[in-house]
Motif scaffolding. Structure first.
Motif, PDB file in Angstrom:
ATOM      1  N   TYR A   1      10.663  12.455  -1.708  1.00 46.46           N
ATOM      2  CA  TYR A   1      11.266  11.392  -1.068  1.00 46.46           C
ATOM      3  C   TYR A   1      10.649  10.214  -1.859  1.00 46.46           C
ATOM      4  CZ  TYR A   1      13.371  11.800   3.639  1.00 46.46           C
ATOM      5  OH  TYR A   1      14.280  11.769   4.557  1.00 46.46           O
ATOM      6  N   PRO A   2       9.348  10.134  -2.384  1.00 44.04           N
ATOM      7  CA  PRO A   2       8.870   8.975  -3.177  1.00 44.04           C
ATOM      8  C   PRO A   2       9.346   8.846  -4.427  1.00 44.04           C
ATOM      9  CG  PRO A   2       6.992  10.435  -2.615  1.00 44.04           C
ATOM     10  CD  PRO A   2       8.263  11.261  -2.264  1.00 44.04           C
ATOM     11  N   VAL A   3      10.072   9.726  -5.050  1.00 42.05           N
ATOM     12  CA  VAL A   3      10.695   9.562  -6.424  1.00 42.05           C
ATOM     13  C   VAL A   3      12.124   8.840  -5.891  1.00 42.05           C
ATOM     14  CG1 VAL A   3      12.091  10.779  -8.011  1.00 42.05           C
ATOM     15  CG2 VAL A   3       9.821  11.438  -7.551  1.00 42.05           C
ATOM     16  N   SER A   4      12.853   9.282  -4.900  1.00 40.89           N
ATOM     17  CA  SER A   4      14.144   8.772  -4.805  1.00 40.89           C
ATOM     18  C   SER A   4      14.163   7.408  -4.002  1.00 40.89           C
ATOM     19  CB  SER A   4      14.861   9.692  -3.454  1.00 40.89           C
ATOM     20  OG  SER A   4      14.075   9.825  -2.445  1.00 40.89           O
ATOM     21  N   LEU A   5      13.105   7.080  -3.290  1.00 42.12           N
ATOM     22  CA  LEU A   5      12.618   5.720  -2.640  1.00 42.12           C
ATOM     23  C   LEU A   5      12.264   4.595  -3.763  1.00 42.12           C
ATOM     24  CD1 LEU A   5      10.726   6.812   0.670  1.00 42.12           C
ATOM     25  CD2 LEU A   5      13.227   6.056   0.480  1.00 42.12           C
ATOM     26  N   MET A   6      11.313   5.281  -4.443  1.00 41.23           N
ATOM     27  CA  MET A   6      11.091   4.412  -5.857  1.00 41.23           C
ATOM     28  C   MET A   6      12.420   4.011  -6.615  1.00 41.23           C
ATOM     29  SD  MET A   6       7.831   3.594  -5.840  1.00 41.23           S
ATOM     30  CE  MET A   6       7.352   3.098  -7.654  1.00 41.23           C
ATOM     31  N   ILE A   7      13.216   4.857  -6.927  1.00 39.67           N
ATOM     32  CA  ILE A   7      14.127   4.643  -7.650  1.00 39.67           C
ATOM     33  C   ILE A   7      15.274   3.667  -7.105  1.00 39.67           C
ATOM     34  CG2 ILE A   7      16.228   5.823  -9.071  1.00 39.67           C
ATOM     35  CD1 ILE A   7      14.519   8.198  -9.347  1.00 39.67           C
TER      36      ILE A   7
ATOM     37  N   ALA B   1       0.791  -1.145  -0.009  1.00 38.23           N
ATOM     38  CA  ALA B   1      -0.053   0.094  -0.046  1.00 38.23           C
ATOM     39  C   ALA B   1       0.696   1.289  -0.149  1.00 38.23           C
ATOM     40  CB  ALA B   1      -0.880   0.046   1.333  1.00 38.23           C
ATOM     41  N   LYS B   2       1.917   1.409   0.600  1.00 37.46           N
ATOM     42  CA  LYS B   2       2.679   2.656   0.714  1.00 37.46           C
ATOM     43  C   LYS B   2       3.429   2.726  -0.505  1.00 37.46           C
ATOM     44  CE  LYS B   2       3.934   2.067   5.847  1.00 37.46           C
ATOM     45  NZ  LYS B   2       5.118   2.011   6.687  1.00 37.46           N
ATOM     46  N   TYR B   3       3.684   1.627  -1.111  1.00 36.01           N
ATOM     47  CA  TYR B   3       4.536   1.470  -2.399  1.00 36.01           C
ATOM     48  C   TYR B   3       3.757   2.002  -3.535  1.00 36.01           C
ATOM     49  CZ  TYR B   3       7.379  -0.311  -6.273  1.00 36.01           C
ATOM     50  OH  TYR B   3       8.206  -0.352  -7.446  1.00 36.01           O
ATOM     51  N   ASP B   4       2.234   1.501  -3.521  1.00 34.04           N
ATOM     52  CA  ASP B   4       1.442   2.170  -4.402  1.00 34.04           C
ATOM     53  C   ASP B   4       1.200   3.585  -4.090  1.00 34.04           C
ATOM     54  OD1 ASP B   4       1.374  -0.689  -5.334  1.00 34.04           O
ATOM     55  OD2 ASP B   4      -0.568  -1.163  -4.344  1.00 34.04           O
ATOM     56  N   GLN B   5       1.040   3.969  -2.957  1.00 40.35           N
ATOM     57  CA  GLN B   5       0.975   5.180  -2.801  1.00 40.35           C
ATOM     58  C   GLN B   5       2.023   6.262  -3.366  1.00 40.35           C
ATOM     59  OE1 GLN B   5       0.074   6.277   1.344  1.00 40.35           O
ATOM     60  NE2 GLN B   5      -1.921   4.975   1.139  1.00 40.35           N
ATOM     61  N   GLY B   6       3.211   5.484  -3.077  1.00 42.37           N
ATOM     62  CA  GLY B   6       4.573   6.399  -3.486  1.00 42.37           C
ATOM     63  C   GLY B   6       4.739   6.269  -5.216  1.00 42.37           C
TER      64      GLY B   6
ATOM     65  N   MET C   1      13.290   0.854   3.765  1.00 47.46           N
ATOM     66  CA  MET C   1      13.106  -0.420   4.039  1.00 47.46           C
ATOM     67  C   MET C   1      11.813  -0.954   3.565  1.00 47.46           C
ATOM     68  SD  MET C   1      14.453  -3.339   5.075  1.00 47.46           S
ATOM     69  CE  MET C   1      15.973  -2.865   5.949  1.00 47.46           C
ATOM     70  N   ASP C   2      10.761  -0.224   3.727  1.00 42.69           N
ATOM     71  CA  ASP C   2       9.290  -0.582   3.355  1.00 42.69           C
ATOM     72  C   ASP C   2       9.220  -0.833   1.757  1.00 42.69           C
ATOM     73  OD1 ASP C   2       8.263  -1.067   6.028  1.00 42.69           O
ATOM     74  OD2 ASP C   2       7.699   0.926   5.894  1.00 42.69           O
ATOM     75  N   PHE C   3       9.904   0.259   1.084  1.00 40.72           N
ATOM     76  CA  PHE C   3      10.010   0.500  -0.191  1.00 40.72           C
ATOM     77  C   PHE C   3      10.501  -0.748  -1.126  1.00 40.72           C
ATOM     78  CE2 PHE C   3       7.913   4.197   0.341  1.00 40.72           C
ATOM     79  CZ  PHE C   3       7.251   4.694  -1.096  1.00 40.72           C
ATOM     80  N   VAL C   4      11.801  -1.009  -0.230  1.00 40.20           N
ATOM     81  CA  VAL C   4      12.713  -2.209  -0.695  1.00 40.20           C
ATOM     82  C   VAL C   4      11.894  -3.866  -0.785  1.00 40.20           C
ATOM     83  CG1 VAL C   4      14.659  -3.481  -0.517  1.00 40.20           C
ATOM     84  CG2 VAL C   4      14.853  -1.051  -0.239  1.00 40.20           C
TER      85      VAL C   4
END
Length: 636
Positions: free
Chosen positions: A412-418, A353-358, A456-459
């Motif tokens: 943040y969302p951009v850098s975490l996704m990348i 869910a966090k990933y989808d939002q990001g 960590m959640d995004f990974v």
């Protein structure tokens, strides 16, 4: 040398005429006088009866004097005396010797011709009034020769002595000159040494001063660096606090939005549930038939969660009952259910869910913003590709990645996704050294998470999206239809150019994902906490053996996980881990062999080798980061 002819005027009857002259061409006047004195002492003469008169000298023939053969009168020969000049003595040496030899040979005697003396001879006449003595006694010719030979011998001896004395004097002078030269050279050398010592002393003092100055500069620079580090740390702490505040606000906003979306989803799910009621009933019937064929795999739990909690009472893992939860996927995938622990599904759902939002925010930012985020993608990809298994490299790359993710110009969302995508891209084409790089990547993820907790959640969400076995969960299909490609896509197969990839390619990626996941859960870095550490690895193994059936896909995932994390799990849990291995040996492997498929023999052999040789006792290569590349080469 000059010669003077002297004629002594004496009477012929006088005894003075009997004295033979023996001139020495090398005599001086002093030697002649001394010789005359010696003869006077040896043979004193009686005074003459009638002294001769100087005015009319009575010159008689001397004894032994020759007479003139023609007249019968005695020939009176003059006395010849050689007077040597000191300056010309050497030039006339030969002539003097010849004249002296002739005088000796002829027996020249003193003669006094009758002639009047001039006025200058008055003094000489006065001297002759005194008693006269003979100069020499009359000697024979042999004695004269002997005397002359003795004289010549003495002269030769004197000459040799003189030459030796001259040679000795010259040698002494040479020695003195050499001594003086040696003393001068010694003094010069001593002066040069003193000058060299002075120069060396100055040079040493200069070097000492330079070293002291360099040391003071280093101390000052170190003090400045420490001050800068303290200031930077203070700034970083302030920035971290600010980031935490922003993240907390963002999280609260996301929670609020998630609640609203959850309510909407619940309403939609209620409506969908009514529609899928009939489908679920048919799926339950098919599941019952399948469970009758496969004993203990899906209907019976291999290892209950109560047993796992009992073995590890201090583990704070919030889990529900591990009963199998069958979740129906959308209607387009009728006949497929999930098999997983409820707690694992909840954790994975939150992360996704966090990933989808990001992801949604990322898409909006990329589409609406004029900024170009490709530069950040290239930087993050470059730092990750440059990872090696050394401490300094991991620390440097982690710092660079953290700085990029903290950059306010990149949300943040951009850098975490990348970051999450580039990390998982390493598993696409694993190389021979992937095992060592996996441990280094695990260290980087933990270090970056310490600076950016949301990473960590995004990974993990990217792990769950790429490989369902990292949850762990399994998709069970009960209908054999011509939709096999859709099922393969659901479990992670990729489609390229309208074709589904091969099973071998899919299993290679599954193995890489599980190795990287296992390297992450067993990573420990001093005082840096790993939020998804070894406890999560233990929980994954328990859920995997409880929920997932034995087939070639799950067997590959299990073997890759044990290869990387088995050593750390054994070091942590010892006897409880051995119980897990016994379950694999007694339950999982027999169920896998019962399939009777030829393509599972290789993975069965790998698992049996791991258990029989106790490979979990050996630390995997690359688990400990090297201090430098040179130490790694030295150990190799």
């Amino acid at each position: 040398m000059g010669f003077a002819k002297l004629e002594l005027r004496v009477p012929r009857s006088s005894t003075w005429g009997k004295v033979l002259a023996e001139p020495d061409p090398y005599w001086t006047l002093d030697s002649l006088i001394s010789e005359l004195d010696s003869f006077q002492i040896k043979s004193p003469l009686p005074p003459p009866s009638s002294p001769p008169t100087l005015g009319t000298p009575d010159c008689r023939p001397r004894d032994g004097a020759g007479e003139d053969e023609r007249t019968g009168v005695s020939a009176v020969r003059p006395f010849t005396m050689c007077i040597s000049d000191d300056d010309d003595a050497e030039d006339s040496e030969g002539d003097s010797e010849e004249s002296s030899d002739q005088s000796l040979m002829t027996g020249t005697r003193f003669s006094c011709p009758e002639a009047d003396f001039d006025s200058e001879g008055s003094d000489y006449e006065l001297d002759l009034e005194e008693p006269q003595i003979h100069l020499m006694d009359k000697t024979s010719l042999d004695e004269s020769f002997l005397f002359e030979l003795e004289r010549e011998h003495q002269l030769k001896v004197k000459e040799e002595i003189r030459k030796k004395a001259s040679a000795l004097e010259a040698e002494l002078r040479n020695e003195n000159e050499k001594s003086f030269s040696a003393v001068a050279r010694l003094e010069k050398h001593m002066e040069a040494r003193r000058e060299m010592d002075r120069r060396l002393d100055k040079q040493y003092q200069r070097k000492l001063a330079e070293a002291l100055d360099c040391h003071l500069s280093i101390v000052q620079r170190d003090h400045e660096q420490r001050s800068q580090i303290v200031e930077r740390r203070i700034k970083d702490d302030a920035a971290l606090e600010e980031a935490k505040k922003k993240e907390k606000a963002l999280h609260e906003e996301k929670v609020r939005q998630a609640k609203a979306e959850a309510e909407a989803r619940q309403e939609a799910a209620r409506i969908e549930e009514e529609k899928q009621k009939a489908v679920l009933e048919a799926a339950s019937v098919s599941l019952a038939e399948h469970q009758g064929k496969d004993e203990g795999t899906s209907s019976k739990t291999i290892l209950g969660e109560a047993t796992w909690k009992q073995s590890e009472p201090n583990m704070a893992i919030n889990q529900e009952s591990p009963a199998t939860r069958e979740v129906a996927v959308p209607s387009t995938h009728t006949g497929v259910v999930f098999k997983a622990a409820d707690s694992a599904l909840k954790a994975a759902a939150e992360r996704l869910a966090k990933y989808d939002q990001g992801s949604e925010l990322y898409d909006k930012l990329v589409s609406s913003s004029d900024k170009d985020f490709d530069n950040y993608q290239r930087q993050i990809a470059r730092w990750i590709r440059q990872l090696t298994g050394t401490v300094e490299n991991v620390r440097t790359k982690s710092s660079e990645l953290s700085n990029i993710m903290k950059d306010p110009r990149c949300p943040y969302p951009v850098s975490l996704m990348i970051f999450a995508k580039k990390i998982l891209n390493l598993c696409e084409n694993p190389g021979a050294s992937f095992d060592g790089i996996a441990f280094a990547v695990g260290h980087v993820i933990v270090r970056v998470t310490a600076q950016v907790p949301a990473a960590m959640d995004f990974v993990l969400a990217e792990f769950h999206r790429s490989c369902i076995y990292t949850v762990p969960k399994f998709l069970q299909s009960f209908k054999v239809t011509n939709r096999a490609n859709e099922y393969q896509k659901l479990i992670g197969y990729r489609e390229e150019n309208g074709k589904i990839e091969s099973t071998d390619s899919y299993l290679d990626r599954v193995e890489s994902y599980m190795k990287l996941y296992a390297a992450l859960v067993q990573t420990e870095i001093g005082d840096i906490r790993n939020p998804h550490g070894i406890k999560e690895g233990w929980a994954w193994l328990a859920r995997f053996l409880n929920m997932l059936p034995a087939n070639k896909f799950t067997a590959v995932a299990l073997e890759a996980f044990l290869k990387m994390a088995g050593f750390a799990l054994f070091q942590k849990y010892r006897a409880q881990f051995n119980k897990m291995l016994n379950i694999i040996s007694n339950k999982f492997l027999p169920a896998l062999k019962a399939k009777g498929n030829a393509d599972v023999y290789m993975i069965i052999s790998k698992l049996e080798t791991y258990l029989e040789k106790k490979l979990y006792l050996k630390e995997p290569n690359g688990r400990r980061l090297e201090v430098s590349l040179s130490s790694r080469l030295h150990m190799a």
